[in-house]
Scaffold this motif. Structure first.
Motif, PDB file in Angstrom:
ATOM      1  N   GLY A 145       0.767  -1.212   0.119  1.00 11.51           N
ATOM      2  CA  GLY A 145      -0.038   0.094   0.068  1.00 11.51           C
ATOM      3  C   GLY A 145       0.626   1.260   0.096  1.00 11.51           C
ATOM      4  O   GLY A 145       0.239   2.290  -0.258  1.00 11.51           O
ATOM      5  N   GLY A 146       2.188   1.252   0.218  1.00 19.91           N
ATOM      6  CA  GLY A 146       3.121   2.179   0.229  1.00 19.91           C
ATOM      7  C   GLY A 146       3.428   2.576  -1.103  1.00 19.91           C
ATOM      8  O   GLY A 146       2.985   2.176  -2.218  1.00 19.91           O
ATOM      9  N   SER A 147       4.554   3.755  -1.180  1.00 19.19           N
ATOM     10  CA  SER A 147       4.975   4.220  -2.454  1.00 19.19           C
ATOM     11  C   SER A 147       6.341   4.326  -2.412  1.00 19.19           C
ATOM     12  O   SER A 147       6.836   4.545  -1.347  1.00 19.19           O
ATOM     13  N   LEU A 148       6.975   4.482  -3.603  1.00 18.50           N
ATOM     14  CA  LEU A 148       8.378   4.527  -3.656  1.00 18.50           C
ATOM     15  C   LEU A 148       8.482   5.285  -5.158  1.00 18.50           C
ATOM     16  O   LEU A 148       7.615   5.072  -6.003  1.00 18.50           O
ATOM     17  N   ARG A 149       9.507   6.090  -5.134  1.00 23.06           N
ATOM     18  CA  ARG A 149       9.834   6.742  -6.422  1.00 23.06           C
ATOM     19  C   ARG A 149      11.358   6.206  -7.000  1.00 23.06           C
ATOM     20  O   ARG A 149      12.333   6.477  -6.142  1.00 23.06           O
ATOM     21  N   LEU A 150      11.337   5.533  -8.150  1.00 28.74           N
ATOM     22  CA  LEU A 150      12.844   5.204  -8.547  1.00 28.74           C
ATOM     23  C   LEU A 150      13.136   6.397  -9.676  1.00 28.74           C
ATOM     24  O   LEU A 150      12.378   6.978 -10.376  1.00 28.74           O
ATOM     25  N   SER A 151      14.437   6.520  -9.581  1.00 27.77           N
ATOM     26  CA  SER A 151      15.289   7.525 -10.696  1.00 27.77           C
ATOM     27  C   SER A 151      16.106   6.737 -11.438  1.00 27.77           C
ATOM     28  O   SER A 151      16.899   5.980 -10.891  1.00 27.77           O
ATOM     29  N   GLU A 172      10.297  -8.305 -17.053  1.00 29.64           N
ATOM     30  CA  GLU A 172       9.114  -7.782 -17.839  1.00 29.64           C
ATOM     31  C   GLU A 172       9.056  -6.187 -17.899  1.00 29.64           C
ATOM     32  O   GLU A 172       9.416  -5.748 -17.118  1.00 29.64           O
ATOM     33  N   LEU A 173       8.379  -5.638 -19.072  1.00 25.70           N
ATOM     34  CA  LEU A 173       8.313  -4.287 -18.863  1.00 25.70           C
ATOM     35  C   LEU A 173       7.193  -3.761 -18.053  1.00 25.70           C
ATOM     36  O   LEU A 173       6.341  -4.289 -17.905  1.00 25.70           O
ATOM     37  N   VAL A 174       7.740  -2.865 -17.254  1.00 28.48           N
ATOM     38  CA  VAL A 174       6.873  -2.121 -16.356  1.00 28.48           C
ATOM     39  C   VAL A 174       5.933  -0.855 -16.900  1.00 28.48           C
ATOM     40  O   VAL A 174       4.771  -0.650 -17.023  1.00 28.48           O
ATOM     41  N   ALA A 175       7.050   0.011 -17.479  1.00 28.95           N
ATOM     42  CA  ALA A 175       6.369   1.093 -18.163  1.00 28.95           C
ATOM     43  C   ALA A 175       7.511   1.641 -19.159  1.00 28.95           C
ATOM     44  O   ALA A 175       8.647   1.601 -18.872  1.00 28.95           O
ATOM     45  N   ALA A 203       2.420  -1.640 -18.170  1.00 30.67           N
ATOM     46  CA  ALA A 203       1.926  -3.144 -17.767  1.00 30.67           C
ATOM     47  C   ALA A 203       0.639  -3.049 -17.504  1.00 30.67           C
ATOM     48  O   ALA A 203       0.323  -2.060 -16.643  1.00 30.67           O
ATOM     49  N   ASP A 204      -0.335  -4.141 -17.851  1.00 31.99           N
ATOM     50  CA  ASP A 204      -1.785  -3.921 -17.344  1.00 31.99           C
ATOM     51  C   ASP A 204      -1.615  -3.936 -15.754  1.00 31.99           C
ATOM     52  O   ASP A 204      -2.611  -3.260 -15.093  1.00 31.99           O
ATOM     53  N   SER A 205      -0.637  -4.743 -15.185  1.00 30.08           N
ATOM     54  CA  SER A 205      -0.767  -4.948 -13.722  1.00 30.08           C
ATOM     55  C   SER A 205      -0.329  -3.456 -13.134  1.00 30.08           C
ATOM     56  O   SER A 205      -0.767  -3.777 -11.862  1.00 30.08           O
ATOM     57  N   VAL A 206       0.158  -2.728 -13.603  1.00 32.18           N
ATOM     58  CA  VAL A 206       0.618  -1.518 -12.993  1.00 32.18           C
ATOM     59  C   VAL A 206      -0.357  -0.210 -13.347  1.00 32.18           C
ATOM     60  O   VAL A 206      -0.122   0.968 -12.650  1.00 32.18           O
ATOM     61  N   LYS A 207      -1.119  -0.463 -14.455  1.00 30.54           N
ATOM     62  CA  LYS A 207      -1.870   0.821 -14.790  1.00 30.54           C
ATOM     63  C   LYS A 207      -2.827   1.316 -13.732  1.00 30.54           C
ATOM     64  O   LYS A 207      -3.629   0.623 -13.085  1.00 30.54           O
ATOM     65  N   GLY A 208      -2.555   2.543 -13.482  1.00 25.61           N
ATOM     66  CA  GLY A 208      -3.469   3.316 -12.397  1.00 25.61           C
ATOM     67  C   GLY A 208      -2.730   3.431 -11.201  1.00 25.61           C
ATOM     68  O   GLY A 208      -3.232   4.191 -10.358  1.00 25.61           O
ATOM     69  N   ARG A 209      -1.407   2.785 -11.175  1.00 28.33           N
ATOM     70  CA  ARG A 209      -0.965   2.804  -9.819  1.00 28.33           C
ATOM     71  C   ARG A 209       0.559   3.412  -9.812  1.00 28.33           C
ATOM     72  O   ARG A 209       1.043   4.136  -9.150  1.00 28.33           O
ATOM     73  N   PHE A 210       1.338   3.047 -11.097  1.00 26.57           N
ATOM     74  CA  PHE A 210       2.539   3.658 -11.287  1.00 26.57           C
ATOM     75  C   PHE A 210       2.370   4.781 -12.557  1.00 26.57           C
ATOM     76  O   PHE A 210       1.547   4.714 -13.357  1.00 26.57           O
ATOM     77  N   THR A 211       3.380   5.898 -12.360  1.00 23.61           N
ATOM     78  CA  THR A 211       3.482   6.556 -13.460  1.00 23.61           C
ATOM     79  C   THR A 211       4.878   6.955 -13.753  1.00 23.61           C
ATOM     80  O   THR A 211       6.064   7.104 -12.900  1.00 23.61           O
ATOM     81  N   ILE A 212       5.088   6.902 -15.149  1.00 15.14           N
ATOM     82  CA  ILE A 212       6.445   7.227 -15.572  1.00 15.14           C
ATOM     83  C   ILE A 212       6.529   8.605 -16.275  1.00 15.14           C
ATOM     84  O   ILE A 212       5.670   9.083 -16.588  1.00 15.14           O
ATOM     85  N   ALA A 215      15.615  18.472 -18.435  1.00 13.16           N
ATOM     86  CA  ALA A 215      17.055  19.239 -17.874  1.00 13.16           C
ATOM     87  C   ALA A 215      18.084  18.504 -16.999  1.00 13.16           C
ATOM     88  O   ALA A 215      19.149  18.779 -16.917  1.00 13.16           O
ATOM     89  N   LYS A 216      17.540  17.212 -16.370  1.00 15.86           N
ATOM     90  CA  LYS A 216      18.184  16.545 -15.528  1.00 15.86           C
ATOM     91  C   LYS A 216      18.410  15.139 -16.192  1.00 15.86           C
ATOM     92  O   LYS A 216      19.232  14.391 -15.540  1.00 15.86           O
ATOM     93  N   ASN A 217      17.999  15.054 -17.401  1.00 17.50           N
ATOM     94  CA  ASN A 217      18.330  13.663 -18.139  1.00 17.50           C
ATOM     95  C   ASN A 217      17.901  12.674 -17.191  1.00 17.50           C
ATOM     96  O   ASN A 217      18.502  11.514 -16.910  1.00 17.50           O
ATOM     97  N   THR A 218      16.851  12.693 -16.536  1.00 16.55           N
ATOM     98  CA  THR A 218      16.392  11.723 -15.728  1.00 16.55           C
ATOM     99  C   THR A 218      15.077  11.152 -15.940  1.00 16.55           C
ATOM    100  O   THR A 218      14.025  11.958 -16.255  1.00 16.55           O
ATOM    101  N   VAL A 219      14.709   9.951 -15.994  1.00 17.63           N
ATOM    102  CA  VAL A 219      13.520   9.322 -15.761  1.00 17.63           C
ATOM    103  C   VAL A 219      13.068   8.834 -14.503  1.00 17.63           C
ATOM    104  O   VAL A 219      13.920   8.192 -13.818  1.00 17.63           O
ATOM    105  N   TYR A 220      11.830   8.835 -14.330  1.00 14.58           N
ATOM    106  CA  TYR A 220      11.147   8.649 -12.875  1.00 14.58           C
ATOM    107  C   TYR A 220      10.389   7.585 -12.908  1.00 14.58           C
ATOM    108  O   TYR A 220       9.375   7.388 -13.938  1.00 14.58           O
ATOM    109  N   LEU A 221       9.944   6.700 -12.019  1.00 12.76           N
ATOM    110  CA  LEU A 221       8.955   5.776 -11.724  1.00 12.76           C
ATOM    111  C   LEU A 221       8.493   5.862 -10.518  1.00 12.76           C
ATOM    112  O   LEU A 221       8.836   5.531  -9.672  1.00 12.76           O
ATOM    113  N   GLN A 222       7.096   6.516 -10.527  1.00 19.40           N
ATOM    114  CA  GLN A 222       6.454   6.679  -9.266  1.00 19.40           C
ATOM    115  C   GLN A 222       5.685   5.667  -8.972  1.00 19.40           C
ATOM    116  O   GLN A 222       4.751   5.203  -9.868  1.00 19.40           O
ATOM    117  N   MET A 223       5.640   4.877  -7.943  1.00 18.54           N
ATOM    118  CA  MET A 223       4.950   3.592  -7.774  1.00 18.54           C
ATOM    119  C   MET A 223       4.187   3.949  -6.444  1.00 18.54           C
ATOM    120  O   MET A 223       4.325   4.100  -5.373  1.00 18.54           O
TER     121      MET A 223
END
Length: 120
Positions: free
Chosen positions: A15-21, A46-49, A60-69, A74-82
């Protein structure tokens, strides 16, 4: 050449959250798309986003609505908010970049991976 460095993994309760960079360096102008993949023990990677250079995203269908890429150019960075993480989301998460390599040939590279553990 493109190099990727990931950060942000860890242990979180269900139920918690993490953000990957994922910070990209090197020939970043040649990157076409970036994505996040995950691999749990005994499973295939497997592909997540994913997010294209033009900003289109897919999940991926399993993360739709919960994860955001998302990305910060400017920072050349991609994030995954979970958000609303589930125990089945426990895996090593890898960042990937697809780019034009030497001679204009398609290439891709991977980050070192970051562990995400979701406790029940």
């Amino acid at each position: 050449q493109v190099q990727l460095v990931e950060s942000g993994g860890g242990l979180v309760q269900a139920g918690g959250s993490l953000r990957l960079s994922c910070a990209a360096s090197g020939s970043i102008f040649s990157i076409n798309a970036m994505g996040w993949y995950r691999q749990a023990p005994g499973n295939k990677r497997e592909l997540v986003a994913g997010i294209t250079k033009g900003g289109s995203t897919n999940y991926a269908d399993s993360v739709k609505g919960r994860f955001t890429i998302s990305r910060d150019n400017a920072k050349n960075t991609v994030y995954l908010q979970m958000n609303s993480l589930k125990p089945e989301g426990t895996a090593v998460y890898y960042c990937n970049a697809s780019y034009w390599g030497e001679g204009g040939l398609p290439a891709d590279c991977w980050g070192q991976g970051t562990q995400v553990t979701v406790s029940s």
